[in-house]
Design a protein around this motif. Structure first.
Motif, short mmCIF file in Angstrom:
data_model
loop_
_atom_site.label_atom_id
_atom_site.label_comp_id
_atom_site.label_asym_id
_atom_site.label_seq_id
_atom_site.Cartn_x
_atom_site.Cartn_y
_atom_site.Cartn_z
N ALA A 54 0.83 -1.20 0.00
CA ALA A 54 0.00 0.00 0.00
C ALA A 54 0.87 1.26 0.00
CB ALA A 54 -0.93 0.00 1.21
N ALA A 55 1.94 1.25 0.79
CA ALA A 55 2.84 2.40 0.82
C ALA A 55 3.50 2.62 -0.53
CB ALA A 55 3.90 2.19 1.91
N LEU A 56 3.83 1.53 -1.20
CA LEU A 56 4.42 1.63 -2.54
C LEU A 56 3.46 2.33 -3.49
CD1 LEU A 56 6.66 0.71 -4.59
CD2 LEU A 56 5.25 -1.31 -4.96
N LEU A 57 2.20 1.93 -3.48
CA LEU A 57 1.21 2.55 -4.36
C LEU A 57 1.00 4.01 -4.00
CD1 LEU A 57 -1.46 -0.30 -4.60
CD2 LEU A 57 0.24 0.33 -6.33
N ARG A 58 0.92 4.32 -2.70
CA ARG A 58 0.69 5.70 -2.27
C ARG A 58 1.86 6.60 -2.61
NH1 ARG A 58 -1.68 3.18 2.55
NH2 ARG A 58 0.38 3.34 3.54
N SER A 59 3.05 6.02 -2.70
CA SER A 59 4.25 6.84 -2.91
C SER A 59 4.37 7.34 -4.34
CB SER A 59 5.50 6.01 -2.58
OG SER A 59 5.75 5.04 -3.60
N ALA A 60 3.67 6.74 -5.28
CA ALA A 60 3.85 7.09 -6.69
C ALA A 60 3.22 8.44 -7.00
CB ALA A 60 3.22 6.01 -7.57
N PRO A 61 3.81 9.19 -7.92
CA PRO A 61 3.26 10.51 -8.28
C PRO A 61 2.08 10.43 -9.23
CG PRO A 61 5.27 10.09 -9.53
CD PRO A 61 5.12 8.95 -8.57
N TRP A 62 1.69 9.21 -9.66
CA TRP A 62 0.62 9.07 -10.63
C TRP A 62 -0.57 8.34 -10.01
CZ3 TRP A 62 5.37 6.40 -11.60
CH2 TRP A 62 6.34 7.20 -12.22
N GLN A 63 -1.76 8.88 -10.17
CA GLN A 63 -2.99 8.24 -9.72
C GLN A 63 -3.68 7.65 -10.95
OE1 GLN A 63 -4.51 7.98 -6.38
NE2 GLN A 63 -2.29 8.12 -6.14
N VAL A 64 -3.40 6.40 -11.22
CA VAL A 64 -3.91 5.74 -12.43
C VAL A 64 -4.51 4.39 -12.06
CG1 VAL A 64 -2.34 6.90 -14.03
CG2 VAL A 64 -1.60 4.78 -12.88
N GLU A 65 -5.21 3.80 -13.01
CA GLU A 65 -5.87 2.53 -12.77
C GLU A 65 -4.85 1.42 -12.51
OE1 GLU A 65 -8.75 -0.16 -15.53
OE2 GLU A 65 -9.47 1.88 -15.07
N LEU A 66 -5.24 0.48 -11.67
CA LEU A 66 -4.41 -0.67 -11.33
C LEU A 66 -5.02 -1.93 -11.91
CD1 LEU A 66 -2.28 -2.32 -9.65
CD2 LEU A 66 -3.86 -2.12 -7.70
N GLU A 67 -4.22 -2.69 -12.66
CA GLU A 67 -4.65 -3.97 -13.21
C GLU A 67 -3.91 -5.10 -12.51
OE1 GLU A 67 -5.36 -2.45 -17.84
OE2 GLU A 67 -3.81 -3.94 -17.38
N ILE A 68 -4.65 -6.08 -12.04
CA ILE A 68 -4.03 -7.27 -11.46
C ILE A 68 -4.47 -8.45 -12.31
CG2 ILE A 68 -3.83 -8.75 -9.43
CD1 ILE A 68 -4.38 -6.30 -7.69
N ASN A 69 -3.50 -9.03 -13.04
CA ASN A 69 -3.79 -10.15 -13.92
C ASN A 69 -3.54 -11.47 -13.20
OD1 ASN A 69 -4.38 -8.38 -16.02
ND2 ASN A 69 -2.27 -8.36 -16.76
N LEU A 70 -4.48 -12.39 -13.36
CA LEU A 70 -4.47 -13.63 -12.58
C LEU A 70 -4.68 -14.84 -13.48
CD1 LEU A 70 -6.90 -12.29 -9.85
CD2 LEU A 70 -4.44 -12.60 -9.57
N PRO A 71 -4.16 -15.99 -13.10
CA PRO A 71 -4.45 -17.21 -13.87
C PRO A 71 -5.95 -17.51 -13.82
CG PRO A 71 -2.59 -17.55 -12.37
CD PRO A 71 -3.22 -16.24 -11.99
N GLY A 72 -6.46 -18.10 -14.88
CA GLY A 72 -7.86 -18.51 -14.90
C GLY A 72 -8.16 -19.49 -13.77
N GLY A 73 -9.33 -19.35 -13.15
CA GLY A 73 -9.72 -20.24 -12.06
C GLY A 73 -8.95 -20.03 -10.78
N TRP A 74 -8.40 -18.82 -10.59
CA TRP A 74 -7.56 -18.58 -9.41
C TRP A 74 -8.31 -18.75 -8.10
CZ3 TRP A 74 -9.04 -14.51 -6.31
CH2 TRP A 74 -9.95 -13.58 -6.87
#
Length: 299
Positions: free
Chosen positions: A81-101
């Motif tokens: 969470a700190a890593l995401l908050r530290s970034a200067p850009w507020q953009v969409e986050l995509e989390i790609n996962l194996p099918g049937g995860w």
């Protein structure tokens, strides 16, 4: 426990990004993705990488358009969470996962730790999507031959069609754009994206019925990963006739005619009609994607 240290990477230390295990096989999904070292960030504790994020954009973009690789080590959700908050850009986050995860305990735990970190950083769930990959072994979908397809150089024709298509839509990204700025914004965002893609504008096509009425549009495209089904849309008054399949089949054929050896695609999991059309056309689900957006944006 020592505090986590957030570090933006550069060409000289980009190798740190690869120091974390990859239980969700993100690297396989990004074989063709070109990341900029200075848009990668890691969190370290006692010199060990415990979270990482890769922001991504096109080769001519001055800022990233999304985060499409994000990992956290077990029990390190707050560092993520700190890593995401530290970034200067507020953009969409995509989390790609194996099918049937969800059915595999270890994959589900890894996915949910990333979700928890994203929520702790102020991100909210936008949509869950199916990712498809067609290859010649799947067989080309049959063209029904019911529609007449033609190129259309006038962007206003596509803009008007997109407004009509999005006036009744299941697409979460379109609905968010409509909530922010109405149908004009949703249509313009689509046009802007496909102009941003490196594929030729001449590929875009409109489809008419045998009576000459507009049925819909399809946009074959190339994105950073290669040939893709960019957009399939049927105008509201023509729905219920199965024309989305006709558009999808034509879009696939056009890409193959242009030399595509595979074709990717995606649709929201809640868009049951479009998911059924992909299945009918022989597009297998190869992965799933969870999209989060920064809190405070209209969902």
């Amino acid at each position: 426990m020592t505090n986590a240290v957030i570090r933006a990477l550069s060409a000289s230390d980009a190798h740190l990004f690869d120091a974390l295990p990859d239980p969700l096989a993100a690297r396989e999904g990004h074989r063709r993705t070109q990341f900029r070292p200075d848009w990668k960030r890691v969190a370290l504790r006692d010199g060990e990488v415990i979270a990482r994020g890769a922001w991504w954009g096109g080769p001519n973009d001055s800022e990233p358009i999304n985060i499409n690789w994000f990992d956290v080590a077990e029990g390190e959700e707050e560092a993520g969470a700190a890593l995401l908050r530290s970034a200067p850009w507020q953009v969409e986050l995509e989390i790609n996962l194996p099918g049937g995860w969800r059915e595999k305990t270890n994959l589900r735990a890894s996915a949910e730790s990333r979700f928890a970190a994203a929520r702790a950083a102020g991100y909210e769930l936008l949509v869950e999507r199916f990712l498809y990959r067609w290859t010649p072994e799947c067989g080309l979908p049959e063209r029904p031959g019911r529609l007449r397809f033609s190129a259309e150089p006038d962007d206003t024709v596509f803009f008007d069609a997109l407004r009509r298509i999005h006036s009744v839509t299941l697409d979460a990204h379109a609905l968010r754009a409509i909530g922010e700025g109405g149908l004009d914004q949703a249509a313009q965002q689509e046009l802007d994206f496909f102009h941003w893609c490196p594929s030729p504008r001449e590929w875009w096509q409109i489809a008419h019925t045998s009576e000459g009425d507009l049925a819909g549009i399809h946009i074959p495209a190339h994105n950073s990963s290669g040939p893709t089904i960019g957009f399939i849309g049927v105008v509201p008054e023509q729905r219920g006739r199965g024309y989305a399949y006709d558009l999808l089949a034509e879009c696939t054929h056009l890409l193959v005619q242009q030399g595509a050896e595979f074709v990717t695609a995606a649709t929201d999991q809640g868009n049951f009609p479009m998911a059924a059309n992909f299945a009918k056309a022989g597009f297998p689900v190869v992965r799933e994607r969870i999209n989060f957006h920064p809190a405070g944006q209209v969902a």
